[in-house]
Design a protein around this motif. Structure first.
Motif, PDB file in Angstrom:
ATOM      1  N   TRP A 151       5.797   7.930  64.433  1.00 17.09           N
ATOM      2  CA  TRP A 151       6.140   9.278  64.918  1.00 17.09           C
ATOM      3  C   TRP A 151       6.805   9.202  66.283  1.00 17.09           C
ATOM      4  O   TRP A 151       7.786   9.890  66.568  1.00 17.09           O
ATOM      5  N   ARG A 154      10.432   7.750  66.088  1.00 13.01           N
ATOM      6  CA  ARG A 154      11.392   8.724  65.567  1.00 13.01           C
ATOM      7  C   ARG A 154      11.720   9.794  66.598  1.00 13.01           C
ATOM      8  O   ARG A 154      12.891  10.072  66.887  1.00 13.01           O
ATOM      9  N   ASP A 155      10.686  10.409  67.167  1.00 11.53           N
ATOM     10  CA  ASP A 155      10.937  11.544  68.061  1.00 11.53           C
ATOM     11  C   ASP A 155      11.603  11.102  69.365  1.00 11.53           C
ATOM     12  O   ASP A 155      12.459  11.805  69.905  1.00 11.53           O
ATOM     13  N   ALA A 157      13.572   8.500  69.689  1.00 10.04           N
ATOM     14  CA  ALA A 157      14.955   8.129  69.367  1.00 10.04           C
ATOM     15  C   ALA A 157      15.833   9.372  69.318  1.00 10.04           C
ATOM     16  O   ALA A 157      16.946   9.389  69.863  1.00 10.04           O
ATOM     17  N   MET A 158      15.323  10.418  68.704  1.00 15.11           N
ATOM     18  CA  MET A 158      16.148  11.634  68.593  1.00 15.11           C
ATOM     19  C   MET A 158      16.352  12.279  69.962  1.00 15.11           C
ATOM     20  O   MET A 158      17.409  12.816  70.257  1.00 15.11           O
ATOM     21  N   GLN A 161      19.178  10.578  71.836  1.00  9.75           N
ATOM     22  CA  GLN A 161      20.540  10.623  71.265  1.00  9.75           C
ATOM     23  C   GLN A 161      21.623  11.046  72.247  1.00  9.75           C
ATOM     24  O   GLN A 161      22.707  10.461  72.274  1.00  9.75           O
ATOM     25  N   PHE A 228      11.584   1.755  58.465  1.00 13.10           N
ATOM     26  CA  PHE A 228      12.020   2.686  59.513  1.00 13.10           C
ATOM     27  C   PHE A 228      13.246   2.182  60.277  1.00 13.10           C
ATOM     28  O   PHE A 228      13.997   2.977  60.828  1.00 13.10           O
ATOM     29  N   LEU A 231      16.417   3.719  59.103  1.00 13.10           N
ATOM     30  CA  LEU A 231      16.546   5.122  59.544  1.00 13.10           C
ATOM     31  C   LEU A 231      16.909   5.194  61.022  1.00 13.10           C
ATOM     32  O   LEU A 231      17.705   6.030  61.439  1.00 13.10           O
ATOM     33  N   LEU A 232      16.314   4.313  61.806  1.00 15.81           N
ATOM     34  CA  LEU A 232      16.624   4.299  63.244  1.00 15.81           C
ATOM     35  C   LEU A 232      18.117   4.029  63.445  1.00 15.81           C
ATOM     36  O   LEU A 232      18.795   4.738  64.201  1.00 15.81           O
ATOM     37  N   LYS A 235      20.246   7.016  61.329  1.00 14.43           N
ATOM     38  CA  LYS A 235      20.039   8.458  61.542  1.00 14.43           C
ATOM     39  C   LYS A 235      19.479   8.812  62.908  1.00 14.43           C
ATOM     40  O   LYS A 235      19.936   9.760  63.536  1.00 14.43           O
ATOM     41  N   TRP A 236      18.439   8.111  63.353  1.00 17.50           N
ATOM     42  CA  TRP A 236      17.759   8.568  64.571  1.00 17.50           C
ATOM     43  C   TRP A 236      18.497   8.139  65.835  1.00 17.50           C
ATOM     44  O   TRP A 236      18.417   8.825  66.853  1.00 17.50           O
ATOM     45  N   ALA A 237      19.183   6.998  65.780  1.00 24.32           N
ATOM     46  CA  ALA A 237      19.838   6.496  67.006  1.00 24.32           C
ATOM     47  C   ALA A 237      21.168   5.831  66.659  1.00 24.32           C
ATOM     48  O   ALA A 237      21.402   4.667  66.974  1.00 24.32           O
TER      49      ALA A 237
END
Ligand code: PAZ
Length: 349
Positions: A151, A154-155, A157-158, A161, A228, A231-232, A235-237
């Motif tokens: 968690w 993800r948070d 990394a966003m 951005q 993950f 995704l990092l 999408k996330w970074a």
């Protein structure tokens, strides 16, 4: 991602994100690079009210040491670490063989002072620590479980951005590949005594709980942690520089597994290391196809203190040269190339 719909948001996340937001805003304004350094091992709880959990070996040495060198290179560092693992600066005095009390002495007037023998060394560490505090360049955020780790990653990394290529991820934490999903987790302590087995209800999914007793045996049936890193990167970074670590124990697999990870996740750099030699050799496998070893020469692998043996290098003994003092400047160089020349994912080593 389904994972985040099915596994609970950690209670600490909101307050950590608020701290991180203020930290990132400050450094974005000052046009400073921000590195998210992950460190230490994740736990896998077997029960909601956790008595038993699976853990791993990581003490957080790599992460805490690297964080210091990132700070020295002018980065602001978000240090996402396993609670109670080693911390930047404090690590010098918190290991069991390096108890802070051993550095102290009584003065002639009976007060407590730093032993003269250590004044210089401790003064250096203290000055760097005070500077990081004064400049507010080090943010410490703890996690314990693999769920909390995911968690947070993800948070954060966003949140990072808007920093674009000025942000860097240095993923040194030892993250579990397996976990107990929330809907297969029992609430209370697993009862080892057969007389009490029936008192533990199943998880919510209708399947047997991931950890349960069968007769006298404890059966643990874990799910894979979702990938993950993909995704990092995607999408996330998507605009950050991303560096992951690959840990192996079999030397013959390290290069191949590191290349495989780089190909699979399409990030910038995999740093391969072996459990027994990780303090003095690492393998860089970069997006440009370049590979190289960084190796501390044999005569600098142990500090010349009594009782430390060369064959213990990389285990409990401390090397005379911290390999992170070589790793981080290499990364800084690659990061500068990426910022100045764009992100071709073909960074020459
Ligand atoms: O924390 P530590 O210094 O004892 O160990 C560092 C490490 C081996 C966990 C790190 O260098 C690493 O390889 N992390 C990634 C592990 C993995 O998931 O493959």
């Amino acid at each position: 991602m389904e994972y985040f719909e099915n596994n609970p948001r950690p209670a600490s996340l909101d307050s950590h994100i608020a701290l991180a937001r203020a930290f990132i805003d400050q450094h974005a304004e000052q046009n400073r690079r921000v590195a998210l350094v992950t460190s230490g091992g994740t736990t896998v709880p077997l029960e909601n009210q956790t008595v038993r959990f699976i853990d791993n070996f990581s003490a957080g040495t790599r992460g805490a040491t690297s964080a210091e060198y990132f700070l020295e290179s002018g980065y602001a560092v978000i240090f996402l670490h396993r609670q109670f693992s080693l911390l930047p600066y404090a690590r010098h005095y918190s290991h069991s063989t390096n108890c802070f009390l051993d550095y102290m002495a009584f003065s002639s007037s009976g007060g407590v002072v730093i032993d003269t023998e250590y004044q210089h060394q401790m003064g250096d560490v203290l000055a760097k620590y005070k500077k990081a505090k004064h400049d507010n360049t080090l943010l410490l955020l703890p996690f314990t479980t693999v769920n909390e780790y995911l968690w947070h990653l993800r948070d954060l990394a966003m949140l990072m951005q808007p920093l674009g290529p000025n942000s860097l991820f240095y993923l040194a934490a030892a993250v579990s590949d397996f976990f107990v999903p929330a809907d297969r987790m029992v609430e209370h302590k697993i009862q080892s005594s057969e007389e009490f087995h029936s008192q533990q209800p199943n998880g919510n999914s209708g399947e047997p709980p991931a950890a349960h007793m069968e007769g006298k045996r404890l059966i643990i049936d874990l799910d894979p942690v979702p990938k993950f890193l993909k995704l990092l990167v995607d999408k996330w970074a998507p605009h950050s520089m991303i560096i992951s670590f690959k840990l192996e124990t079999d030397p013959s697999m390290l290069a191949e597994k590191s290349r495989y990870a780089l190909k699979k996740y399409s990030h910038h750099l995999v740093i391969g290391n072996l459990l027994n030699t990780r303090k003095w050799e690492v393998l860089f496998v970069s997006a440009g196809g370049g590979e190289k070893w960084l190796r501390v020469p044999a005569n600098r692998r142990t500090k010349s203190v009594s009782g430390s043996r060369p064959e213990d290098a990389g285990k409990d003994s401390e090397p005379a040269v911290e390999i992170e003092s070589w790793i981080v400047p290499e990364i800084e160089k690659l990061h500068t190339q990426m910022i100045e020349n764009g992100d071709p994912r073909e960074l020459a080593l």
